[in-house]
Design a protein around this motif. Structure first.
Motif, PDB file in Angstrom:
ATOM      1  N   GLY A  29      81.149 117.466 127.938  1.00  0.00           N
ATOM      2  CA  GLY A  29      82.306 118.017 128.610  1.00  0.00           C
ATOM      3  C   GLY A  29      82.657 119.465 128.343  1.00  0.00           C
ATOM      4  O   GLY A  29      83.728 119.928 128.761  1.00  0.00           O
ATOM      5  N   PHE A  30      81.794 120.216 127.659  1.00  0.00           N
ATOM      6  CA  PHE A  30      82.066 121.641 127.472  1.00  0.00           C
ATOM      7  C   PHE A  30      81.906 122.378 128.808  1.00  0.00           C
ATOM      8  O   PHE A  30      81.148 121.951 129.684  1.00  0.00           O
ATOM      9  N   GLY A  31      82.601 123.505 128.943  1.00  0.00           N
ATOM     10  CA  GLY A  31      82.643 124.180 130.224  1.00  0.00           C
ATOM     11  C   GLY A  31      81.424 125.025 130.545  1.00  0.00           C
ATOM     12  O   GLY A  31      81.130 125.260 131.720  1.00  0.00           O
ATOM     13  N   ALA A  32      80.729 125.520 129.524  1.00  0.00           N
ATOM     14  CA  ALA A  32      79.616 126.436 129.775  1.00  0.00           C
ATOM     15  C   ALA A  32      78.698 126.482 128.562  1.00  0.00           C
ATOM     16  O   ALA A  32      79.107 126.184 127.432  1.00  0.00           O
ATOM     17  N   PHE A  33      77.473 126.898 128.820  1.00  0.00           N
ATOM     18  CA  PHE A  33      76.492 127.201 127.778  1.00  0.00           C
ATOM     19  C   PHE A  33      76.118 128.670 127.939  1.00  0.00           C
ATOM     20  O   PHE A  33      75.580 129.076 128.982  1.00  0.00           O
ATOM     21  N   PHE A  34      76.426 129.453 126.925  1.00  0.00           N
ATOM     22  CA  PHE A  34      76.086 130.876 126.918  1.00  0.00           C
ATOM     23  C   PHE A  34      75.128 131.157 125.764  1.00  0.00           C
ATOM     24  O   PHE A  34      75.073 130.401 124.790  1.00  0.00           O
ATOM     25  N   ARG A  35      74.389 132.228 125.904  1.00  0.00           N
ATOM     26  CA  ARG A  35      73.505 132.652 124.831  1.00  0.00           C
ATOM     27  C   ARG A  35      73.587 134.160 124.680  1.00  0.00           C
ATOM     28  O   ARG A  35      73.953 134.890 125.615  1.00  0.00           O
ATOM     29  N   SER A  36      73.244 134.622 123.493  1.00  0.00           N
ATOM     30  CA  SER A  36      73.136 136.061 123.255  1.00  0.00           C
ATOM     31  C   SER A  36      71.900 136.590 123.975  1.00  0.00           C
ATOM     32  O   SER A  36      71.052 135.828 124.448  1.00  0.00           O
ATOM     33  N   ASP A  37      71.808 137.903 124.061  1.00  0.00           N
ATOM     34  CA  ASP A  37      70.644 138.555 124.658  1.00  0.00           C
ATOM     35  C   ASP A  37      70.125 139.556 123.637  1.00  0.00           C
ATOM     36  O   ASP A  37      70.470 140.739 123.664  1.00  0.00           O
ATOM     37  N   HIS A  38      69.326 139.044 122.703  1.00  0.00           N
ATOM     38  CA  HIS A  38      68.752 139.876 121.644  1.00  0.00           C
ATOM     39  C   HIS A  38      67.271 139.547 121.482  1.00  0.00           C
ATOM     40  O   HIS A  38      66.845 138.416 121.742  1.00  0.00           O
ATOM     41  N   TYR A  39      66.516 140.535 121.017  1.00  0.00           N
ATOM     42  CA  TYR A  39      65.082 140.375 120.823  1.00  0.00           C
ATOM     43  C   TYR A  39      64.661 140.415 119.357  1.00  0.00           C
ATOM     44  O   TYR A  39      63.469 140.390 119.060  1.00  0.00           O
ATOM     45  N   LEU A  40      65.620 140.470 118.440  1.00  0.00           N
ATOM     46  CA  LEU A  40      65.275 140.556 117.025  1.00  0.00           C
ATOM     47  C   LEU A  40      66.316 139.801 116.221  1.00  0.00           C
ATOM     48  O   LEU A  40      67.516 139.892 116.494  1.00  0.00           O
ATOM     49  N   LYS A  41      65.854 139.066 115.219  1.00  0.00           N
ATOM     50  CA  LYS A  41      66.759 138.298 114.354  1.00  0.00           C
ATOM     51  C   LYS A  41      67.623 139.242 113.533  1.00  0.00           C
ATOM     52  O   LYS A  41      67.328 140.421 113.355  1.00  0.00           O
ATOM     53  N   MET A  42      68.694 138.679 113.012  1.00  0.00           N
ATOM     54  CA  MET A  42      69.618 139.428 112.163  1.00  0.00           C
ATOM     55  C   MET A  42      69.744 138.711 110.833  1.00  0.00           C
ATOM     56  O   MET A  42      69.774 137.473 110.783  1.00  0.00           O
ATOM     57  N   GLY A  43      69.822 139.462 109.750  1.00  0.00           N
ATOM     58  CA  GLY A  43      69.985 138.855 108.446  1.00  0.00           C
ATOM     59  C   GLY A  43      68.686 138.347 107.862  1.00  0.00           C
ATOM     60  O   GLY A  43      67.586 138.756 108.256  1.00  0.00           O
ATOM     61  N   SER A  44      68.806 137.399 106.925  1.00  0.00           N
ATOM     62  CA  SER A  44      67.658 136.975 106.120  1.00  0.00           C
ATOM     63  C   SER A  44      66.866 135.828 106.718  1.00  0.00           C
ATOM     64  O   SER A  44      65.873 135.392 106.135  1.00  0.00           O
ATOM     65  N   VAL A  45      67.265 135.312 107.872  1.00  0.00           N
ATOM     66  CA  VAL A  45      66.510 134.215 108.480  1.00  0.00           C
ATOM     67  C   VAL A  45      65.158 134.725 108.960  1.00  0.00           C
ATOM     68  O   VAL A  45      64.958 135.921 109.179  1.00  0.00           O
ATOM     69  N   SER A  46      64.225 133.798 109.157  1.00  0.00           N
ATOM     70  CA  SER A  46      62.883 134.196 109.577  1.00  0.00           C
ATOM     71  C   SER A  46      62.814 134.592 111.044  1.00  0.00           C
ATOM     72  O   SER A  46      61.983 135.409 111.454  1.00  0.00           O
ATOM     73  N   GLY A  47      63.671 133.985 111.853  1.00  0.00           N
ATOM     74  CA  GLY A  47      63.611 134.232 113.286  1.00  0.00           C
ATOM     75  C   GLY A  47      62.539 133.440 114.000  1.00  0.00           C
ATOM     76  O   GLY A  47      62.403 133.546 115.227  1.00  0.00           O
ATOM     77  N   ASP A  48      61.767 132.641 113.275  1.00  0.00           N
ATOM     78  CA  ASP A  48      60.706 131.838 113.907  1.00  0.00           C
ATOM     79  C   ASP A  48      61.314 130.821 114.868  1.00  0.00           C
ATOM     80  O   ASP A  48      62.377 130.261 114.589  1.00  0.00           O
ATOM     81  N   PRO A  49      60.668 130.565 115.992  1.00  0.00           N
ATOM     82  CA  PRO A  49      59.342 131.020 116.415  1.00  0.00           C
ATOM     83  C   PRO A  49      59.324 132.358 117.142  1.00  0.00           C
ATOM     84  O   PRO A  49      58.327 132.702 117.777  1.00  0.00           O
ATOM     85  N   GLY A  50      60.406 133.109 117.080  1.00  0.00           N
ATOM     86  CA  GLY A  50      60.445 134.402 117.738  1.00  0.00           C
ATOM     87  C   GLY A  50      61.464 134.403 118.864  1.00  0.00           C
ATOM     88  O   GLY A  50      62.010 133.360 119.235  1.00  0.00           O
ATOM     89  N   PRO A  51      61.730 135.584 119.426  1.00  0.00           N
ATOM     90  CA  PRO A  51      62.792 135.691 120.423  1.00  0.00           C
ATOM     91  C   PRO A  51      62.422 135.014 121.737  1.00  0.00           C
ATOM     92  O   PRO A  51      61.252 134.865 122.086  1.00  0.00           O
ATOM     93  N   THR A  52      63.459 134.606 122.461  1.00  0.00           N
ATOM     94  CA  THR A  52      63.304 134.126 123.830  1.00  0.00           C
ATOM     95  C   THR A  52      64.115 135.038 124.732  1.00  0.00           C
ATOM     96  O   THR A  52      65.175 135.530 124.340  1.00  0.00           O
TER      97      THR A  52
END
Length: 309
Positions: A29-52
């Motif tokens: 029942g949530f109203g929307a699904f949004f996503r960021s638009d970035h090509y590189l991880k931030m902070g100490s996470v690995s970011g795997d499997p890579g940007p989408t």
């Protein structure tokens, strides 16, 4: 108050994970699904499997979901040319049956530009380009069928464009702008935005920002009541303190800090803070979900928070 799910896939997510979250958000029942638009991880996470890519993802979701609205917080104007972006968003809008919204900003993350060979001009030029992008994108969408569109821009001149394809939503899909900038951001929002988003801004700090945008609307004879006000905040909900602590640890945060700066705590605590957002005029809150594997998190908020709104 409408609640929307907001994800950060650059931190590590593939399409199947995003689809699972979008479908669960739709089912509950949530109203929307949004996503960021970035090509590189931030902070100490690995970011795997890579940007989408944001708009490739939303094109897939347009066909793999049926009801939920879809959009970006925020696409970077530095990533794409305005004409092709207008075509892409219009096409995804048609693929979704008219469920798409375009959040767009000037771009700010220098490292992702250098990591993928994207030019990153100074901030003043980025805002100049954003302003021209907004003029071109909305102009193409709003051109009557059979007409042509021209724009004498410095960065993006357009001549004799057929302004096709048209989106399903008329006169155009909603445009979202946001931020806390004191000058150009309010002016651009007043001219082009259907919704103004305050990202990670506390309720008590919101009225001054909202008032700047209201004043910019008045300056161009736009009724400020036509603007939708929204917020974005990190979500960390638990049935009790132990569950809140577990979810905070999973995203590398502290419960006390999240309670202060995000939407964290028990359902009752979150409902109370949502009331504080509503009190300053917010009609939507984007819940930033950082642990995309924890679908039970969405179930809990849907069952214990959404039903109280």
């Amino acid at each position: 108050m409408e609640l929307r799910i907001f994800t950060e896939p650059q931190q590590g997510a593939d399409y199947d994970q995003l689809l699972a979250v979008a479908r669960r958000a739709e089912e509950t029942g949530f109203g929307a699904f949004f996503r960021s638009d970035h090509y590189l991880k931030m902070g100490s996470v690995s970011g795997d499997p890579g940007p989408t890519d944001a708009w490739t993802t939303l094109a897939g979701l347009a066909r793999d979901t049926t009801r939920i609205r879809l959009g970006t917080l925020m696409s970077a104007a530095t990533f794409r040319l305005p004409g092709p972006l207008a075509i892409t968003v219009a096409q995804v809008d048609r693929m979704s049956g008219g469920r798409v919204e375009l959040g767009i900003g000037a771009g700010w993350y220098a490292e992702e530009h250098t990591a993928y060979g994207i030019p990153f001009p100074p901030v003043g030029e980025r805002f100049d380009r954003l302003e021209e992008q907004l003029a071109v994108i909305t102009g193409l969408w709003e051109t009557p069928p059979g007409g042509t569109f021209d724009f004498p821009g410095k960065h993006y001149p357009v001549s004799d464009s057929p302004a096709l394809p048209k989106p399903v939503q008329r006169p155009r899909p909603p445009v979202l702008l946001g931020g806390t900038g004191p000058k150009r951001t309010p002016r651009l929002a007043a001219r082009y935005a259907d919704e103004f988003n305050l990202p990670f801004v506390a309720p008590e700090d919101s009225p001054a920002i909202i008032e700047r945008v209201r004043a910019a609307c008045v300056e161009i004879d736009r009724d400020p009541a036509t603007m939708i006000w929204s917020h974005a905040a990190v979500l960390c909900c638990g049935r009790d303190d132990a569950e809140v602590a577990r979810r905070a640890a999973a995203i590398g945060r502290e419960p006390a800090e999240l309670r202060e700066n995000g939407l964290a705590g028990t359902p009752a605590e979150i409902v109370d803070k949502l009331g504080r957002y509503a009190a300053v005029g917010s009609r939507r809150v984007y819940l930033q979900v950082l642990d995309l594997a924890d679908l039970d998190h969405l179930d809990l908020v849907a069952a214990e928070v959404l039903r109280q709104l």
